[in-house]
Design an enzyme around this catalytic site. Structure first.
Site, PDB file in Angstrom:
ATOM      1  N   ASP A 113      44.808  31.783  41.700  1.00 24.05           N
ATOM      2  CA  ASP A 113      44.814  31.427  39.954  1.00 24.05           C
ATOM      3  C   ASP A 113      44.744  32.916  39.210  1.00 24.05           C
ATOM      4  O   ASP A 113      43.584  32.153  38.323  1.00 24.05           O
ATOM      5  CB  ASP A 113      44.075  30.351  40.076  1.00 24.05           C
ATOM      6  CG  ASP A 113      43.730  29.139  38.265  1.00 24.05           C
ATOM      7  OD1 ASP A 113      44.442  29.582  37.781  1.00 24.05           O
ATOM      8  OD2 ASP A 113      42.560  28.236  39.005  1.00 24.05           O
ATOM      9  N   LEU A 114      45.060  33.986  38.885  1.00 29.32           N
ATOM     10  CA  LEU A 114      44.112  34.664  38.247  1.00 29.32           C
ATOM     11  C   LEU A 114      45.081  34.761  36.953  1.00 29.32           C
ATOM     12  O   LEU A 114      44.939  35.331  35.973  1.00 29.32           O
ATOM     13  CB  LEU A 114      44.849  36.389  38.719  1.00 29.32           C
ATOM     14  CG  LEU A 114      44.139  37.065  38.754  1.00 29.32           C
ATOM     15  CD1 LEU A 114      42.445  36.930  39.562  1.00 29.32           C
ATOM     16  CD2 LEU A 114      44.917  38.227  39.139  1.00 29.32           C
TER      17      LEU A 114
END
Length: 287
Positions: free
Chosen positions: A190-191
């Site tokens: 979830d960058l």
């Protein structure tokens, strides 16, 4: 819901040096995050997210020993066990810095500096995937993941979509066909921009730390590149890929396919967690 009011006593106890009514609250997919001056309190949005807190703490402790070159949150305390009257929570050390606003990338010098640091961040995670200690601790992306995702979306979400929404989803899911099963890199999962913190000096941002490692696993780095593209656009993603010399590996094509399913993945997680707000947001373009 005003989380500062509903959890006033808990926040006053956990963040004694801060005034609860003045605290900043950030909404994540799985947690509400209350920002104190020195510490951060994560309050799960759903019982399912609360049940994952022990694993989250274990992952953060493992990451702290990897020498990644940037800071990750340090778990300091956890509470609200099942059967307790106390709300579940986890206290983390606060990492200095703020997410980067997309408008900052209009300056070419800033865009170049940020692209180079994103490329190094992702290269570091790639290298960490070959560390035997890491491979023993982190979960591996299961084989057939994308096939199962497509099946789960059809089984659980199609009933909530319009006819045109189902057609759109079918096109996005079809792009996943043929993606290879890769487990060589540490993948944050979830960058997006909100989870990467920066500090400014001499007119340029410096990577300070990375938050929210709930979905970390050993997998395909294309997932993290896809999140970068979703936050800052395809042009910036191309710059980061070129800086990291990754453009000829098939990674851009895989990243584009994965990025096209982000809303569906969000909706599927939300439906399973019973989070109506996140579910409605994820399905917004499919109804």
């Amino acid at each position: 819901m005003n989380i500062r009011a509903t959890h006033h006593a808990l926040l006053a106890r956990l963040l004694p040096d801060d005034r609860p009514e003045e605290l900043t609250v950030r909404q994540g997919q799985f947690h509400q995050v209350v920002m104190g001056s020195e510490h951060v309190v994560c309050l799960p949005r759903t019982p399912a997210a609360a049940a994952r807190l022990p694993r989250r703490a274990a992952v953060l402790r493992a990451l702290a020993g990897l020498g990644l070159g940037f800071r990750t949150p340090e778990p300091l305390a956890r509470g609200g066990a099942p059967g307790s009257d106390e709300a579940p929570f986890m206290v983390l050390g606060r990492i200095p810095g703020e997410p980067l606003e997309p408008a900052a990338l209009h300056d070419a010098r800033v865009a170049d500096a940020v692209a180079a640091q994103y490329a190094e961040l992702l290269a570091t995670l790639d290298r960490a995937g070959s560390d035997a200690r890491v491979r023993a601790v982190l979960p591996h992306t299961p084989e057939g993941r994308w096939r199962r995702l497509a099946g789960d979306v059809r089984a659980e979400l199609f009933v909530l979509m319009s006819d045109s929404g189902r057609l759109r989803a079918e096109r996005e899911l079809a792009a996943l066909d043929g993606l290879p099963h890769l487990t060589g890199a540490v993948v944050h999962g979830d960058l997006g921009a909100e989870n990467v913190l920066w500090e400014w000096g001499h007119g340029l941002p410096r990577l300070a730390g990375v938050l929210d490692w709930d979905d970390v696993e050993l997998g395909d780095p294309a997932e993290d590149f896809a999140a970068v593209g979703a936050s800052y656009g395809s042009d910036f993603l191309g710059r980061a890929l070129a800086t990291g010399s990754r453009a000829e590996t098939g990674l851009p094509t895989r990243a584009a396919a994965i990025r096209g399913t982000f809303a569906l993945q969000q909706a599927l997680h939300a439906r399973r967690d019973g989070d109506g707000e996140e579910l409605a947001d994820g399905l917004d373009g499919y109804r």
